[in-house]
Design a protein around this motif. Structure first.
Motif, PDB file in Angstrom:
ATOM      1  N   ASP A 302      -2.425 -11.095  -1.551  1.00 16.62           N
ATOM      2  CA  ASP A 302      -3.825 -10.739  -1.802  1.00 16.62           C
ATOM      3  C   ASP A 302      -4.418  -9.993  -0.609  1.00 16.62           C
ATOM      4  N   ILE A 303      -4.170 -10.512   0.581  1.00 22.27           N
ATOM      5  CA  ILE A 303      -4.736  -9.906   1.788  1.00 22.27           C
ATOM      6  C   ILE A 303      -4.164  -8.513   2.009  1.00 22.27           C
ATOM      7  N   ARG A 304      -2.860  -8.369   1.777  1.00 23.65           N
ATOM      8  CA  ARG A 304      -2.199  -7.077   1.954  1.00 23.65           C
ATOM      9  C   ARG A 304      -2.778  -6.041   0.989  1.00 23.65           C
ATOM     10  N   GLU A 305      -2.950  -6.430  -0.270  1.00 24.98           N
ATOM     11  CA  GLU A 305      -3.489  -5.506  -1.260  1.00 24.98           C
ATOM     12  C   GLU A 305      -4.915  -5.102  -0.921  1.00 24.98           C
ATOM     13  N   GLU A 306      -5.743  -6.087  -0.550  1.00 19.09           N
ATOM     14  CA  GLU A 306      -7.129  -5.787  -0.188  1.00 19.09           C
ATOM     15  C   GLU A 306      -7.202  -4.850   1.012  1.00 19.09           C
ATOM     16  N   TYR A 307      -6.336  -5.074   1.966  1.00 16.97           N
ATOM     17  CA  TYR A 307      -6.356  -4.265   3.184  1.00 16.97           C
ATOM     18  C   TYR A 307      -6.258  -2.785   2.852  1.00 16.97           C
ATOM     19  N   PHE A 308      -5.431  -2.455   1.846  1.00 13.93           N
ATOM     20  CA  PHE A 308      -5.236  -1.052   1.507  1.00 13.93           C
ATOM     21  C   PHE A 308      -6.263  -0.534   0.506  1.00 13.93           C
ATOM     22  N   PHE A 309      -6.561  -1.292  -0.573  1.00 21.18           N
ATOM     23  CA  PHE A 309      -7.480  -0.680  -1.537  1.00 21.18           C
ATOM     24  C   PHE A 309      -8.920  -0.710  -1.070  1.00 21.18           C
ATOM     25  N   LEU A 310      -9.226  -1.492  -0.037  1.00 24.06           N
ATOM     26  CA  LEU A 310     -10.541  -1.391   0.595  1.00 24.06           C
ATOM     27  C   LEU A 310     -10.510  -0.382   1.743  1.00 24.06           C
ATOM     28  N   GLY A 311      -9.518  -0.497   2.600  1.00 24.88           N
ATOM     29  CA  GLY A 311      -9.464   0.342   3.789  1.00 24.88           C
ATOM     30  C   GLY A 311      -9.252   1.812   3.496  1.00 24.88           C
ATOM     31  N   LEU A 312      -8.544   2.119   2.421  1.00 27.07           N
ATOM     32  CA  LEU A 312      -8.304   3.520   2.088  1.00 27.07           C
ATOM     33  C   LEU A 312      -9.537   4.217   1.531  1.00 27.07           C
ATOM     34  N   ARG A 313     -10.609   3.472   1.295  1.00 22.03           N
ATOM     35  CA  ARG A 313     -11.879   4.098   0.927  1.00 22.03           C
ATOM     36  C   ARG A 313     -12.441   4.899   2.100  1.00 22.03           C
ATOM     37  N   LYS A 314     -12.078   4.510   3.315  1.00 23.35           N
ATOM     38  CA  LYS A 314     -12.570   5.208   4.498  1.00 23.35           C
ATOM     39  C   LYS A 314     -11.815   6.516   4.694  1.00 23.35           C
ATOM     40  N   MET A 315     -12.531   7.541   5.139  1.00 17.17           N
ATOM     41  CA  MET A 315     -11.897   8.831   5.348  1.00 17.17           C
ATOM     42  C   MET A 315     -10.828   8.775   6.435  1.00 17.17           C
ATOM     43  N   GLU A 316     -10.985   7.890   7.405  1.00 16.17           N
ATOM     44  CA  GLU A 316      -9.983   7.781   8.450  1.00 16.17           C
ATOM     45  C   GLU A 316      -8.766   7.001   7.989  1.00 16.17           C
ATOM     46  N   GLY A 317      -8.867   6.310   6.843  1.00 13.46           N
ATOM     47  CA  GLY A 317      -7.765   5.533   6.314  1.00 13.46           C
ATOM     48  C   GLY A 317      -7.548   4.243   7.077  1.00 13.46           C
ATOM     49  N   VAL A 318      -6.303   3.772   7.082  1.00 16.07           N
ATOM     50  CA  VAL A 318      -5.980   2.502   7.732  1.00 16.07           C
ATOM     51  C   VAL A 318      -4.696   2.632   8.529  1.00 16.07           C
ATOM     52  N   ASP A 319      -4.551   1.750   9.490  1.00 14.88           N
ATOM     53  CA  ASP A 319      -3.303   1.630  10.245  1.00 14.88           C
ATOM     54  C   ASP A 319      -2.400   0.669   9.458  1.00 14.88           C
ATOM     55  N   PRO A 320      -1.277   1.121   8.925  1.00 11.33           N
ATOM     56  CA  PRO A 320      -0.428   0.230   8.125  1.00 11.33           C
ATOM     57  C   PRO A 320       0.128  -0.944   8.914  1.00 11.33           C
ATOM     58  N   GLY A 321       0.292  -0.758  10.237  1.00 10.29           N
ATOM     59  CA  GLY A 321       0.743  -1.843  11.088  1.00 10.29           C
ATOM     60  C   GLY A 321       1.954  -2.567  10.535  1.00 10.29           C
ATOM     61  N   LYS A 322       1.827  -3.872  10.409  1.00  8.75           N
ATOM     62  CA  LYS A 322       2.960  -4.705   9.984  1.00  8.75           C
ATOM     63  C   LYS A 322       3.352  -4.473   8.525  1.00  8.75           C
ATOM     64  N   TYR A 323       2.512  -3.741   7.777  1.00 10.66           N
ATOM     65  CA  TYR A 323       2.820  -3.505   6.365  1.00 10.66           C
ATOM     66  C   TYR A 323       3.582  -2.196   6.134  1.00 10.66           C
ATOM     67  N   ARG A 324       3.847  -1.462   7.199  1.00  5.79           N
ATOM     68  CA  ARG A 324       4.452  -0.133   7.033  1.00  5.79           C
ATOM     69  C   ARG A 324       5.800  -0.213   6.314  1.00  5.79           C
ATOM     70  N   GLU A 325       6.647  -1.129   6.734  1.00  5.90           N
ATOM     71  CA  GLU A 325       7.967  -1.229   6.116  1.00  5.90           C
ATOM     72  C   GLU A 325       7.858  -1.671   4.660  1.00  5.90           C
ATOM     73  N   HIS A 326       6.937  -2.604   4.389  1.00  5.10           N
ATOM     74  CA  HIS A 326       6.777  -3.110   3.020  1.00  5.10           C
ATOM     75  C   HIS A 326       6.416  -1.982   2.052  1.00  5.10           C
TER      76      HIS A 326
END
Length: 366
Positions: A302-326
């Motif tokens: 849940d947290i992983r999904e929220e991190y992206f579908f909320l964070g990608l609303r920002k024009m700067e996007g998100v740092d994938p960090g520990k989720y990059r490989e996933h």
């Protein structure tokens, strides 16, 4: 070190519910409003949140129409919040207001209470469009409210606008943008009308889409918004939000970045660590002091999904960090489709990705 926290206070009252609105709000008599504020103060007073562990960065008084309440009641709410929580120096404190519910006295009082940002619900600068929306105000009343806010010392004003309205053309929308830009607000939120179920608009337009702008006209409004606001120095920092440099809404950014927040009032939501909860949506239950609604502990997925579908609303996007490989395979697919791009250590939507953002967000829901 104290954890950052945002506060949200819900005032579910309005003069009259707009025909397109599906928010948790309604008109009410004065006794109900007084009982509600009394219970709201009780909820804040007896919150189980260990306030000493947090530092409040932002607060947002939303609705409904918070400015429908007497200024004294807003003052009581702010005073108690100041007592109950530790606040950072110069926090961002916003109140939503509708033209027709403001006065010079109210606005001066808000400033005295420490409120330093106001969000005005205009939606359109055309009186006929306002009537079709069921708004209670005119363009002239908005101008009066805007002027009074400036005179009261507000130097951080947001204006809410809505496009793709019934009968609206791209030229109509450009006129609204131009009239608002002439006032030079610090922030503009520009949304496209969504026909929600269980609203008068749904009954009126769901089976008569020909009364709404067609897809091509709506797309023209969308691109005009980006181009015209950029030409006037507004930075698009989120899909629907534009600000002059230094005036992005910190409260909204906190939501998209999953900063902890605590909500008070009818139906108000909270996110504290990995626990998401919300208050009851039943007014009579709330007035009895029975605030409890729903609560769930979010898992890693849940947290992983929220991190992206909320964070990608920002024009700067998100740092994938520990989720990059996933998400490596998904990133590659979306990049190949021209919907996602890497910029430094961030991934973000491309212009094309923004156009189909709902599709992109859905890709992160496993």
């Amino acid at each position: 070190m104290k954890k950052p926290l945002e506060l949200y206070i819900h005032i579910p009252f309005c003069v009259r519910k707009c025909d397109y609105c599906d928010f948790l709000s309604a008109s009410a008599d004065e006794e109900t409003k007084e009982r509600y504020v009394a219970q709201l103060l009780e909820e804040i007073r007896w919150s189980a949140l260990p306030a000493q562990d947090y530092e409040v960065l932002t607060a947002f008084i939303g609705g409904g129409t918070p400015s429908i309440l007497p200024a004294e009641q807003i003052g009581c709410i702010m005073e108690l919040l100041r007592e109950q929580f530790v606040w950072r120096e110069r926090p961002e404190i916003t109140i939503e207001a509708n033209p027709g519910t403001l006065s010079a006295e109210k606005l001066t009082a808000y400033r005295d209470f420490g409120i330093n940002r106001i969000s005005l619900g205009l939606q359109s600068a055309d009186d006929e469009e306002l009537k079709r929306l069921g708004r209670i105000h005119t363009w002239e009343q908005f101008l009066t409210s805007f002027r009074l806010a400036r005179e009261a010392g507000f130097d951080n004003i947001n204006v809410d606008l809505m496009s793709a309205l019934p009968g609206q053309t791209a030229a109509d929308w450009r006129r609204t943008l131009e009239k608002v830009l002439a006032l030079e607000p610090e922030h503009i939120s520009a949304y496209s009308l969504i026909i929600e179920e269980a609203t008068p608009f749904h009954e009126r337009y769901a089976e008569h889409p020909e009364l709404l702008p067609d897809e091509e006209e709506e797309r023209r409004m969308y691109y005009d918004t980006k181009e015209i606001l950029a030409a006037h120095g507004y930075e698009r920092y989120e899909i629907s939000n534009y600000a002059k440099p230094g005036f992005a809404c910190h409260h909204n950014l906190g939501y998209w970045e999953r900063t902890d927040y605590k909500g008070f009032g009818l139906g108000a939501a909270s996110l504290l660590g990995d626990v998401r909860s919300s208050n009851t949506r039943e007014m009579e239950a709330y007035l009895r002091g029975d605030y409890a609604g729903t609560s769930e502990t979010l898992g890693g997925k849940d947290i992983r999904e929220e991190y992206f579908f909320l964070g990608l609303r920002k024009m700067e996007g998100v740092d994938p960090g520990k989720y990059r490989e996933h998400y490596a395979a998904l990133f590659a697919k979306l990049e190949e489709q021209g919907l996602l791009e890497e910029r430094g250590d961030h991934v973000r939507l491309t212009d094309r990705g923004i156009d189909v953002s709902n599709y992109v967000f859905a890709q992160f829901l496993e």
